[in-house]
Design a protein around this motif. Structure first.
Motif, short mmCIF file in Angstrom:
data_model
loop_
_atom_site.label_atom_id
_atom_site.label_comp_id
_atom_site.label_asym_id
_atom_site.label_seq_id
_atom_site.Cartn_x
_atom_site.Cartn_y
_atom_site.Cartn_z
N ALA A 10 -7.42 -0.90 -6.03
CA ALA A 10 -6.18 -0.45 -5.13
C ALA A 10 -5.04 -0.17 -6.09
O ALA A 10 -4.25 0.81 -5.78
CB ALA A 10 -5.73 -1.68 -4.19
N ARG B 93 -0.95 5.19 1.42
CA ARG B 93 -1.75 5.03 2.42
C ARG B 93 -3.36 4.52 2.20
O ARG B 93 -3.76 3.79 2.72
CB ARG B 93 -1.94 6.22 3.37
N ALA B 94 -3.68 5.08 1.06
CA ALA B 94 -5.08 4.88 0.56
C ALA B 94 -5.15 3.48 0.33
O ALA B 94 -6.04 2.66 0.37
CB ALA B 94 -5.40 5.87 -0.47
N SER C 47 -12.39 0.38 -4.71
CA SER C 47 -11.56 -0.86 -4.00
C SER C 47 -10.35 -0.93 -5.06
O SER C 47 -9.73 -1.97 -5.00
CB SER C 47 -12.18 -2.06 -3.66
N CYS D 248 -3.92 -9.21 -4.69
CA CYS D 248 -4.80 -8.37 -4.02
C CYS D 248 -5.42 -7.57 -5.02
O CYS D 248 -6.48 -6.97 -4.66
CB CYS D 248 -4.22 -7.46 -2.90
N ASP E 229 0.34 9.66 0.59
CA ASP E 229 -1.04 9.69 0.83
C ASP E 229 -1.79 8.60 -0.36
O ASP E 229 -2.65 7.90 0.38
CB ASP E 229 -1.58 11.12 0.19
N GLN E 230 -1.33 8.28 -1.47
CA GLN E 230 -1.70 7.32 -2.26
C GLN E 230 -1.50 6.01 -1.66
O GLN E 230 -2.31 4.97 -1.65
CB GLN E 230 -1.11 7.48 -3.55
N LEU F 115 -3.18 1.04 1.24
CA LEU F 115 -3.16 0.03 2.26
C LEU F 115 -4.21 -0.34 2.97
O LEU F 115 -4.59 -1.41 3.47
CB LEU F 115 -2.19 0.56 3.21
N ARG F 116 -5.37 0.62 2.57
CA ARG F 116 -6.86 0.25 3.13
C ARG F 116 -7.14 -0.94 2.49
O ARG F 116 -7.96 -1.75 2.94
CB ARG F 116 -7.76 1.46 2.85
N TYR F 117 -7.07 -1.21 1.18
CA TYR F 117 -7.22 -2.43 0.38
C TYR F 117 -6.10 -3.36 0.43
O TYR F 117 -6.70 -4.60 0.17
CB TYR F 117 -7.87 -2.07 -0.87
N HIS G 161 -4.38 3.43 -6.99
CA HIS G 161 -3.47 4.18 -5.97
C HIS G 161 -2.13 4.07 -6.02
O HIS G 161 -1.36 4.97 -6.16
CB HIS G 161 -3.95 3.82 -4.47
N THR H 125 -3.54 -4.64 2.75
CA THR H 125 -2.79 -4.08 4.04
C THR H 125 -1.43 -4.88 4.19
O THR H 125 -0.67 -4.73 4.84
CB THR H 125 -3.70 -4.66 5.54
#
Length: 217
Positions: free
Chosen positions: A81, A105-106, A79, A18, A102-103, A108-110, A84, A112
């Motif tokens: 990822a 979760r950030a 992006s 990813c 928090d990192q 996981l936006r890219y 993070h 998932t």
């Protein structure tokens, strides 16, 4: 089990598929902070130089400096990822669990469907010593996703899901999943993981969850 232990090769491949990976990245961890600072100066802020310097600082324990550098990279390539993920791991090792979450979760936006990130966030949510950081229900959801993505064949994911079940009081499920994790670890020849899981099984059989302080296990 958190990534200070790490997942099997197949899971790591699933994560890095990813991410943006180039041949230049192979040398990042073989260069010192000073070299990367020089590279950053002479390349007028190239992406590889930002990554190299940021990672070098994180590896040296200069977490806040590393985060500052990688945040500049995010301004160029939002992006990215993996940045993070590396920050999350460094923060976790320092016991800065909330910031680490928090990192994750950030990221996981890219990414998932990254079993590695799902697993590590679930582990933190299930086992954090600070009760205000724990969320067993969310840990179960994330842990089940990580296990499903790895066909329930990854021992670290199974062990994390066991910890999540224990945190929510589902001790019978925790025991079954921990037994599965131990069997998988033994099949892979990972005796350290098998032994650690055996100790966790003792807790779950006694109807007790597992909580940890990073770096003490």
């Amino acid at each position: 089990f958190h990534a200070q232990v790490g997942l099997a090769v197949a899971v790591t491949v699933a994560l890095f598929a990813c991410l943006v990976v180039t041949s230049l990245q192979l040398r990042y961890w073989r260069n010192s902070e000073a070299i990367w600072r020089h590279d950053l100066d002479v390349t007028a802020g190239s992406i590889p130089a930002y990554i190299g310097l940021g990672y070098a600082l994180l590896d040296e324990g200069k977490i806040d400096e590393g985060i500052t550098v990688i945040n500049k990279l995010f301004q160029i390539q939002p992006s990215f990822a993996e940045g993070h993920y590396r920050i999350a791991e460094a923060l976790y090792r320092q016991g800065r669990i909330r910031e680490s979450m928090d990192q994750y979760r950030a990221m996981l936006r890219y990414a998932t469907n990254s079993p590695l990130v799902l697993n590590n966030l679930a582990w933190a949510l299930a086992t954090a010593e600070d009760p205000s950081l724990r969320n067993g229900e969310e840990a179960v959801r994330l842990g089940e996703r990580a296990c499903a993505l790895t066909d329930y064949r990854e021992p670290y994911c199974a062990s994390t899901l066991a910890a999540a079940y224990a945190e929510t009081g589902q001790y019978q499920d925790a025991v079954k999943m921990a037994e599965k994790a131990r069997a998988l670890a033994l099949d892979l020849g990972n005796r350290d993981l098998a032994e650690r899981t055996r100790k966790l099984l003792e807790l779950y059989r006694a109807d007790r969850p597992y909580h940890e302080v990073p770096g003490t296990n």
